[in-house]
Design an enzyme around this catalytic site. Structure first.
Site, short mmCIF file in Angstrom:
data_model
loop_
_atom_site.label_atom_id
_atom_site.label_comp_id
_atom_site.label_asym_id
_atom_site.label_seq_id
_atom_site.Cartn_x
_atom_site.Cartn_y
_atom_site.Cartn_z
N LYS A 21 0.82 -1.21 0.00
CA LYS A 21 0.00 0.00 0.00
C LYS A 21 0.85 1.26 0.00
CE LYS A 21 -2.70 1.02 3.67
NZ LYS A 21 -2.71 2.43 4.14
N SER A 22 1.88 1.30 0.84
CA SER A 22 2.73 2.50 0.92
C SER A 22 3.41 2.79 -0.41
CB SER A 22 3.79 2.31 2.01
OG SER A 22 3.22 2.32 3.29
N ARG A 121 -8.02 12.51 12.59
CA ARG A 121 -6.58 12.23 12.70
C ARG A 121 -5.78 13.53 12.68
NH1 ARG A 121 -5.03 7.19 8.97
NH2 ARG A 121 -3.11 7.41 10.17
N SER A 166 7.48 9.75 11.58
CA SER A 166 6.34 9.56 10.69
C SER A 166 6.78 9.66 9.24
CB SER A 166 5.24 10.60 10.97
OG SER A 166 4.26 10.58 9.95
N GLN A 168 4.80 9.55 6.75
CA GLN A 168 3.84 10.39 6.02
C GLN A 168 4.22 11.86 6.13
OE1 GLN A 168 -0.17 9.52 7.25
NE2 GLN A 168 0.00 7.35 6.71
N ASP A 314 2.67 -0.68 11.96
CA ASP A 314 1.40 -1.20 11.45
C ASP A 314 1.17 -2.66 11.83
OD1 ASP A 314 0.61 1.19 10.29
OD2 ASP A 314 1.51 0.73 8.35
N ARG A 345 -5.64 2.13 18.11
CA ARG A 345 -5.33 0.71 17.97
C ARG A 345 -4.89 0.07 19.28
NH1 ARG A 345 -2.52 0.80 11.93
NH2 ARG A 345 -4.50 0.80 10.80
N ARG A 388 -6.69 -3.24 10.02
CA ARG A 388 -5.66 -4.07 10.66
C ARG A 388 -6.19 -4.75 11.93
NH1 ARG A 388 -1.77 -3.15 7.17
NH2 ARG A 388 -1.38 -1.01 6.44
#
EC number: 2.5.1.19
Length: 428
Positions: A21-22, A121, A166, A168, A314, A345, A388
């Site tokens: 996905k990344s 978020r 991070s 991202q 993750d 999570r 997940r």
């Protein structure tokens, strides 16, 4: 909703998981910046990555989908068109954060919105450094949460120490830096996944990486290229753990990305006593790839924290399942970032595994699990809308006594659309 019974036989076979996905996100976004046609083979056709494609199309980028291949006709760093409507990022934090970096320097107004989960978020972590570069971004609750209203501006390079590990945030700043008028220097507190650095290097950007430092000079045009996306190690992790905890199991998982910045799950499972071997190691499109052979073993407890956390952030929910069935007390520390993912999570996996009989206690930045083989029992559990969490609970259900029911199970389509089909094939 899915009903899952205890595995009645070992998991055996030769499988391939869905594409990374990344890497898929980055490949399509960076290809849009490179003039000409780029080809992305084995692109992940999942909700999150398709959100990135949708946003790019609204910005004037032609993307042709052919089975699992994407053809992207890039228009250069300044070739985007002003969108007529709000850009919908769905559930994808990667889409929103990377698009914010890309759009900060574009000479028009754009608005990024997400679903209910994404709009909770944190975004100040990108808005503040982009603002230092000259970006004009407004957001809800004092600049904390989406939607994001971006008015394109001229950007300057910056020297910035990332306060959180991070990938991202790092990637958003790198995308902005491509359009800045001077050099950008980024320093990470801990090493995070480096797909963006590898991809920009392959596409001809003026980028240098030295340990935790990334130096990027603007001015070089990116080159269109061809990518082959490997299988996602985060998706493979569910089957690594499943094969490790179901007696007699042995799986061959083909064509998995084993980038060192993502391979913490393999190292930690092997330290717990798992038997995971890498075969046929090679490099494809700048990424390390291997076939994984995983067989059942008796797992032992482990404590994890520090630099390994970003390398398996993750995978911590599925690692919790392994810890619940390992012998002894395991601890996860330094993983507070899990509280601001698609759901909290830490709370989600702690609450739901406890329903299945796990002895698990939350910490502010992780959890403590007193593991015991054969300790889980079936129950009714909830994914909390998190892909997940859903897949982790499915693996736990295979090792639990009796039937389990997982609510909101179709959320796996965010990252791993073939998950249930693959699980059914291995257990039928």
């Amino acid at each position: 909703m899915r009903k899952i019974n205890s595995a009645l036989k070992p998991l055996k076979g030769d499988v391939s998981v869905d594409a990374d996905k990344s890497i898929s996100h980055r490949a399509v976004i960076f290809s849009a910046l490179a003039p000409g046609k780029s080809i992305i083979k084995n692109f992940l056709q999942a909700n999150d990555t398709l959100s990135s494609c949708s946003c790019l199309r609204q910005l004037g980028i032609k993307i042709a989908a052919m089975d699992s291949e994407m053809q992207v006709y890039g228009r250069g760093l300044s070739g985007f068109s002003e969108p007529h409507t709000v850009l919908d990022c769905g559930n994808s934090g990667t889409t929103m954060r990377l698009m914010a970096g890309l759009l900060s320097a574009q000479p028009f107004l754009s608005i990024l919105n997400g679903d209910e989960s994404l709009n909770q978020r944190p975004m100040k972590r990108i808005i503040e450094p982009l603002g230092i570069m000259g970006a004009n971004i407004q957001a809800r609750q004092n600049g904390n949460y989406p939607p994001l209203v971006i008015r394109g501006n001229r950007l300057s390079g910056l020297s910035y120490q990332l306060p959180v590990a991070s990938a991202q945030v790092k990637s958003a700043l790198m995308l902005a830096a491509l359009n800045a008028d001077s050099e950008t220097l980024l320093s990470e507190p801990q090493k995070t996944r480096d797909h963006s650095e590898r991809m920009l290097t392959a596409m001809g950007a003026d980028i240098a990486v030295n340990g935790l430092e990334i130096r990027l000079k603007p001015g070089k045009e990116l080159q269109a290229t061809e990518f082959l996306v490997p299988g996602d190690i985060s998706s493979a992790a569910f089957f690594m753990v499943a094969a490790s905890i179901i007696p007699g199991s042995e799986l061959l998982i083909r064509h998995v990305g084993v980038n060192p910045s993502r391979a913490g799950i393999i190292e930690i499972l092997n330290e717990m006593g798992a038997r995971i071997k890498l075969e046929n190691e090679r490099t494809i499109s700048g990424e390390p790839v291997a076939d994984l052979i995983v067989s059942h073993s008796r797992l032992q407890a482990i404590d994890i924290d520090g630099a390994v956390i970003p390398r398996l952030i993750d995978e911590i929910p599925i690692l919790a399942v392994a810890m619940a069935l390992a012998e002894g007390e395991s601890t996860v520390r330094g993983a507070a970032e899990l509280r601001v993912k698609e759901t909290d999570r830490i709370a989600a996996i702690s609450t739901e595994l406890a329903k299945m009989g796990a002895d698990i206690r939350e910490r502010s930045d992780g959890f403590v699990i007193k593991g015991k083989p054969d300790s889980l029992k079936g129950g009714r559990v909830a994914s909390k809308g998190d892909h997940r969490i859903a897949m982790s609970l499915a693996v736990a259900a295979l090792a639990a006594k009796g039937e389990s029911v997982i609510e909101d199970s179709e959320v796996v389509n965010i990252s791993f659309p073939r998950f249930w089909d693959l699980l059914n094939t291995l257990t039928s």
